[in-house]
Design an enzyme around this catalytic site. Structure first.
Site, PDB file in Angstrom:
ATOM      1  N   ASP A   8       0.922  -1.150   0.091  1.00 49.22           N
ATOM      2  CA  ASP A   8       0.227   0.009  -0.172  1.00 49.22           C
ATOM      3  C   ASP A   8       0.705   1.364  -0.011  1.00 49.22           C
ATOM      4  O   ASP A   8       1.656   1.271   0.889  1.00 49.22           O
ATOM      5  CB  ASP A   8      -0.828   0.053   1.324  1.00 49.22           C
ATOM      6  N   ASP A 103      -2.871   2.475  -6.153  1.00 46.43           N
ATOM      7  CA  ASP A 103      -1.845   2.658  -5.057  1.00 46.43           C
ATOM      8  C   ASP A 103      -1.885   1.336  -4.360  1.00 46.43           C
ATOM      9  O   ASP A 103      -1.039   1.305  -3.109  1.00 46.43           O
ATOM     10  CB  ASP A 103      -1.865   3.820  -4.307  1.00 46.43           C
ATOM     11  N   GLU A 104      -2.460   0.471  -4.335  1.00 50.20           N
ATOM     12  CA  GLU A 104      -2.277  -0.889  -3.583  1.00 50.20           C
ATOM     13  C   GLU A 104      -2.558  -2.211  -4.266  1.00 50.20           C
ATOM     14  O   GLU A 104      -3.336  -1.931  -5.337  1.00 50.20           O
ATOM     15  CB  GLU A 104      -3.016  -0.914  -2.287  1.00 50.20           C
TER      16      GLU A 104
END
Length: 359
Positions: A8, A103-104
């Site tokens: 993350d 983003d993860e």
């Protein structure tokens, strides 16, 4: 035994802005819409988070919390380019990658390409590569299940690395507050706490039948997960079928004006989530639950995909006008988007259409 990593990125959009523009470094910034309109915060820097500024918060409220807050228009092309580079780093170690957003992502490294063998070492190398090649930080959680890996990645942010081995999982789940369990929202958490169920250990005292009786089908999941049983696999091809936002209110809504206010907030959230996942939908569904728990839905489909806040808001208001609200009290409202199409990348002016979501 599976080896799963959850990566993350730390305050992703804001961190990219601070990396690219030195004048933002060390400052409280919020990537998102203007506080002068209906803008919302997409991501806040850690300097801003100290003041209580959070993602999905109305920009006007964020400014009240932090008078020095700097608002930055999002640059989705830049974020997508960084995300693509991060994905390339992941692919050096495994092809079993399940992205959750820009983003993860989950990575299954049970059998890694380089024969490293240690998921913890792989996570360290990935974090270092992201730092060296992109000048950004990421937090990682390492475990044998998706659920625990995701919780672990959030434990020591920013730039964290947390490993929870198989022998520690059950004890870890027993200490976990119920609101941290997957699928437990505010309403369910409140119900659990009213029953004296505050932690995983409390849930563990109940039988599977009891959990199903109190919480429906989710009870089966709670029964397994509190014992460290999570059989979900990392899916390298993940298709999002719908995106939604809903809220249950402490006091029932009676007037259309009250409902319009809450639908505006929900439309903001949905448009933000669509933008984050680079999606637009052809079908909008309005969900209402009355004080007597009767639930209804109304939907409308379009020939071309949409995702703009104003389009979503106008549609649900139109749908609401076709609902008989006489002598009705509304305890829940929800908006969902489905039937996704390709994202329209440019407006008539030639600028990125996604940015208009934050006007």
């Amino acid at each position: 035994m599976r080896k799963i990593i959850h990566i993350d990125m730390d305050a992703f959009y804001a961190s990219v802005e601070q990396r690219d523009f030195p004048e933002y470094r060390g400052k409280a910034i919020a990537v998102g819409g203007s506080p002068n309109g209906r803008g919302v915060v997409a991501t806040a820097s850690y300097e801003a988070r100290k003041f209580g500024v959070k993602s999905a918060m109305p920009s006007r409220q964020a400014l009240q919390l932090c008078a020095e807050l700097i608002f930055v228009r999002p640059r989705f092309d830049a974020y997508k380019a960084v995300s693509t580079h991060i994905r390339e780093i992941f692919s050096r170690y495994t092809d079993i990658i399940e992205p959750l957003s820009l983003d993860e992502a989950y990575l299954d490294v049970t059998e890694d390409k380089l024969g490293i063998g240690s998921a913890l070492e792989i996570a360290k190398q990935i974090k270092q590569a992201i730092k060296d090649e992109l000048n950004l930080t990421a937090s990682a959680g390492v475990s044998s299940s998706k659920f625990v890996a995701k919780i672990a990645s959030d434990m020591n942010k920013p730039d964290g690395l947390t490993f929870i081995g198989p022998s520690k999982i059950e004890g870890f789940m027993e200490m976990l507050p119920v609101e941290r369990f997957f699928g437990v929202g505010k309403v369910t958490a409140k119900k659990m706490k009213s029953m004296g169920l505050n932690t995983g250990a409390d849930l563990k005292k109940l039988s599977e039948d009891d959990l199903v009786r109190y919480f429906g089908k989710s009870g089966k999941f709670y029964f397994k997960i509190v014992r460290g049983i999570d059989e979900r696999t990392v899916k390298s091809e993940r298709t999002i079928k719908s995106l939604a936002a809903e809220d249950t209110f402490e006091h029932d809504l009676i007037t259309p004006e009250e409902m319009h206010t809450e639908l505006s907030k929900l439309a903001d959230k949905v448009s933000l989530r669509l933008a984050k996942n680079e999606l637009k939908g052809r079908t909008i569904t309005l969900k209402l639950k009355y004080s007597d728990f009767k639930q209804i839905t109304r939907n409308q489909s379009f020939p071309n995909p949409i995702g703009d806040y104003q389009e979503i808001f106008n549609t649900v208001i139109s749908l609401l006008e076709n609902v008989d609200l006489q002598n009705k009290k509304v305890r829940l409202l929800g908006i969902s988007m489905s039937n996704f199409g390709e994202l329209v990348m440019y407006s008539k002016s030639g600028n990125s259409y996604q940015l208009e979501l934050f006007e």
